[in-house]
Design a protein around this motif. Structure first.
Motif, mmCIF file in Angstrom:
data_model
loop_
_atom_site.group_PDB
_atom_site.id
_atom_site.type_symbol
_atom_site.label_atom_id
_atom_site.label_comp_id
_atom_site.label_asym_id
_atom_site.label_seq_id
_atom_site.Cartn_x
_atom_site.Cartn_y
_atom_site.Cartn_z
ATOM 1 N N VAL A 40 5.376 0.972 -6.607
ATOM 2 C CA VAL A 40 4.311 0.199 -7.287
ATOM 3 C C VAL A 40 3.404 -0.477 -6.614
ATOM 4 O O VAL A 40 4.373 -1.351 -5.406
ATOM 5 C CB VAL A 40 4.696 -0.213 -8.610
ATOM 6 C CG1 VAL A 40 5.684 -1.587 -8.239
ATOM 7 C CG2 VAL A 40 3.502 -1.032 -9.216
ATOM 8 N N THR A 41 2.254 -0.614 -6.345
ATOM 9 C CA THR A 41 1.515 -1.676 -5.282
ATOM 10 C C THR A 41 1.180 -2.773 -6.296
ATOM 11 O O THR A 41 0.725 -2.593 -7.444
ATOM 12 C CB THR A 41 0.251 -0.897 -4.834
ATOM 13 O OG1 THR A 41 -0.643 -0.187 -5.792
ATOM 14 C CG2 THR A 41 0.753 0.066 -3.898
ATOM 15 N N GLN A 42 0.955 -3.827 -5.689
ATOM 16 C CA GLN A 42 0.191 -5.213 -6.297
ATOM 17 C C GLN A 42 -1.281 -4.755 -6.537
ATOM 18 O O GLN A 42 -1.928 -4.173 -5.669
ATOM 19 C CB GLN A 42 0.555 -6.137 -5.163
ATOM 20 C CG GLN A 42 1.897 -6.818 -4.779
ATOM 21 C CD GLN A 42 1.804 -7.869 -4.059
ATOM 22 O OE1 GLN A 42 0.850 -8.562 -3.743
ATOM 23 N NE2 GLN A 42 2.947 -8.082 -3.255
ATOM 24 N N SER A 43 -1.637 -5.339 -7.536
ATOM 25 C CA SER A 43 -3.011 -4.892 -7.888
ATOM 26 C C SER A 43 -3.879 -6.024 -8.738
ATOM 27 O O SER A 43 -4.727 -5.641 -9.373
ATOM 28 C CB SER A 43 -3.052 -3.808 -9.091
ATOM 29 O OG SER A 43 -2.129 -4.006 -10.038
ATOM 30 N N GLY A 44 -3.268 -7.191 -8.457
ATOM 31 C CA GLY A 44 -4.059 -8.390 -9.223
ATOM 32 C C GLY A 44 -4.013 -9.640 -8.475
ATOM 33 O O GLY A 44 -3.488 -9.884 -7.126
ATOM 34 N N THR A 45 -4.846 -10.617 -8.960
ATOM 35 C CA THR A 45 -4.963 -11.868 -8.396
ATOM 36 C C THR A 45 -4.185 -12.957 -8.685
ATOM 37 O O THR A 45 -3.540 -12.590 -9.685
ATOM 38 C CB THR A 45 -6.652 -12.299 -8.390
ATOM 39 O OG1 THR A 45 -6.801 -12.586 -10.021
ATOM 40 C CG2 THR A 45 -7.597 -11.301 -7.838
ATOM 41 N N GLY A 58 -4.208 -1.228 -21.317
ATOM 42 C CA GLY A 58 -3.364 -0.061 -21.063
ATOM 43 C C GLY A 58 -3.014 0.100 -19.715
ATOM 44 O O GLY A 58 -2.277 1.021 -19.310
ATOM 45 N N SER A 59 -3.251 -1.170 -18.763
ATOM 46 C CA SER A 59 -2.982 -0.958 -17.283
ATOM 47 C C SER A 59 -1.728 -1.498 -17.044
ATOM 48 O O SER A 59 -1.308 -2.380 -17.791
ATOM 49 C CB SER A 59 -4.334 -1.527 -16.479
ATOM 50 O OG SER A 59 -4.468 -2.750 -17.013
ATOM 51 N N LEU A 60 -1.364 -1.262 -15.585
ATOM 52 C CA LEU A 60 -0.236 -2.265 -15.180
ATOM 53 C C LEU A 60 -0.934 -2.866 -14.175
ATOM 54 O O LEU A 60 -1.491 -2.435 -13.187
ATOM 55 C CB LEU A 60 0.956 -1.229 -14.705
ATOM 56 C CG LEU A 60 1.851 -1.834 -13.637
ATOM 57 C CD1 LEU A 60 2.764 -2.994 -14.662
ATOM 58 C CD2 LEU A 60 2.631 -0.674 -12.996
ATOM 59 N N THR A 61 -0.440 -4.088 -14.024
ATOM 60 C CA THR A 61 -0.913 -5.106 -13.101
ATOM 61 C C THR A 61 0.132 -5.929 -12.533
ATOM 62 O O THR A 61 0.870 -6.704 -13.183
ATOM 63 C CB THR A 61 -2.099 -6.249 -13.485
ATOM 64 O OG1 THR A 61 -3.047 -5.500 -14.043
ATOM 65 C CG2 THR A 61 -2.381 -7.017 -12.504
ATOM 66 N N LEU A 62 0.331 -5.835 -11.215
ATOM 67 C CA LEU A 62 1.406 -6.515 -10.399
ATOM 68 C C LEU A 62 0.898 -7.538 -9.601
ATOM 69 O O LEU A 62 0.226 -7.280 -8.756
ATOM 70 C CB LEU A 62 2.478 -5.508 -9.813
ATOM 71 C CG LEU A 62 3.706 -5.955 -9.111
ATOM 72 C CD1 LEU A 62 4.499 -4.729 -9.109
ATOM 73 C CD2 LEU A 62 3.527 -6.646 -7.755
ATOM 74 N N ARG A 68 0.922 -1.135 0.212
ATOM 75 C CA ARG A 68 0.081 -0.070 0.028
ATOM 76 C C ARG A 68 1.138 1.495 0.000
ATOM 77 O O ARG A 68 2.001 1.157 0.401
ATOM 78 C CB ARG A 68 -0.805 0.023 1.252
ATOM 79 C CG ARG A 68 -0.183 0.013 2.596
ATOM 80 C CD ARG A 68 -1.057 0.017 3.888
ATOM 81 N NE ARG A 68 -0.303 0.004 4.978
ATOM 82 C CZ ARG A 68 0.400 0.939 5.674
ATOM 83 N NH1 ARG A 68 0.420 2.086 5.025
ATOM 84 N NH2 ARG A 68 1.097 0.535 6.770
ATOM 85 N N PHE A 69 0.361 2.144 -0.439
ATOM 86 C CA PHE A 69 0.701 3.591 -0.296
ATOM 87 C C PHE A 69 0.666 4.341 0.985
ATOM 88 O O PHE A 69 -0.139 4.214 1.666
ATOM 89 C CB PHE A 69 0.499 4.549 -1.631
ATOM 90 C CG PHE A 69 1.035 4.047 -2.750
ATOM 91 C CD1 PHE A 69 2.149 3.607 -3.174
ATOM 92 C CD2 PHE A 69 0.174 4.241 -3.809
ATOM 93 C CE1 PHE A 69 2.491 3.597 -4.266
ATOM 94 C CE2 PHE A 69 0.588 3.942 -5.121
ATOM 95 C CZ PHE A 69 1.721 3.589 -5.458
ATOM 96 N N ASP A 70 1.847 4.967 1.534
ATOM 97 C CA ASP A 70 1.763 5.563 2.677
ATOM 98 C C ASP A 70 0.862 6.975 2.399
ATOM 99 O O ASP A 70 1.037 7.339 1.256
ATOM 100 C CB ASP A 70 3.113 5.943 3.315
ATOM 101 C CG ASP A 70 3.991 4.877 3.610
ATOM 102 O OD1 ASP A 70 3.560 4.075 4.389
ATOM 103 O OD2 ASP A 70 5.061 4.890 3.089
#
Length: 241
Positions: free
Chosen positions: A148-153, A175-179, A120-122
């Motif tokens: 960068v935050t994790q955002s996927g399953t 066009g998204s970024l998923t980590l 998460r971001f502070d």
């Protein structure tokens, strides 16, 4: 392609937790070495020699990010990063779960870390000092470091709804970024890791006739973000690279 010519970008990460036996970790790393897509291994300082030993078997698709304990005092953080740099010359990625004080960000930059995976971001009054692609879960509050935050399953959309049609989460947007962390924080087998990598690879191939999907390592992100930020509206990410 998504907005402004960006492809859908997937970063596959996998944690090698402390409790995982070395034999299991070695089997997982071998899966990554043979994978058709890059896998970034999230490893503690004690796991780095194991990861680098596998990279010695000549795979350009094997990458590593140092897992840094939460609430690390600044001096201990500096010592940890010095030791990690000795183990892995050129190490430029890390993962931190929990808060990241501003003074610690400068220590990371001074030690050569360019990108940090966060849970998460502070909360901070300072916004991103550098532009990021619209909708990408990343920011840079200090020049030289991206967060960068994790955002996927762990599995792609479509895997769950084969059994439970209403249970599948939406997939990555164009066009998204998923980590992704396909291992989570629990020990998993090499077969499970292999299956999840293959599922995401197959998902990307199914989409390729309609939208471009690319795989990247965590260390690739600063360069990709910089290239994407230079895109004019309707431009091509290939021209900006």
């Amino acid at each position: 392609m998504g907005r402004s010519g960006l492809p859908t970008t997937l970063v596959i990460c996998c944690q090698l937790p402390q409790g995982m036996p070395n034999s299991t970790a070695e089997a997982c790393l071998e899966v990554g070495r043979r994978s058709a897509v890059p896998v970034t291994w999230l490893a503690t300082i004690d796991r780095l020699p194991l990861v680098i030993g596998q990279r010695g078997s000549s795979s350009s698709l094997l990458n590593v990010a140092l897992e840094i304990p939460a609430h690390q005092p600044r001096q201990e953080l500096r010592q940890l990063l010095t030791r990690a740099a000795e183990e892995v010359p050129g190490l430029d990625a890390a993962v931190i779960r929990g808060p990241l004080p501003a003074e610690h960000r400068q220590v990371l930059i001074d030690s050569g870390i360019r990108v940090v995976c966060r849970d998460r971001f502070d909360d901070t009054s300072r916004g991103s000092r550098r532009p990021a692609p619209h909708g990408w879960p990343c920011r840079s509050t200090l020049w030289g470091l991206w967060e960068v935050t994790q955002s996927g399953t762990v599995t792609p959309p479509g895997m769950v709804n084969r059994l439970i049609p209403w249970g599948s989460p939406p997939g990555p947007a164009p066009g998204s970024l998923t980590l992704l962390d396909i291992g989570g924080q629990n020990s998993v087998s090499a077969d499970v890791i292999r299956g999840r990598i293959e599922q995401w690879h197959a998902w990307a191939q199914r989409r390729s006739t309609h939208r471009q999907t690319v795989f990247a390592s965590l260390s690739d992100l600063p360069t990709l973000i910089a290239g994407a930020a230079r895109l004019p509206e309707g431009g091509s990410v290939l021209k900006a690279a």
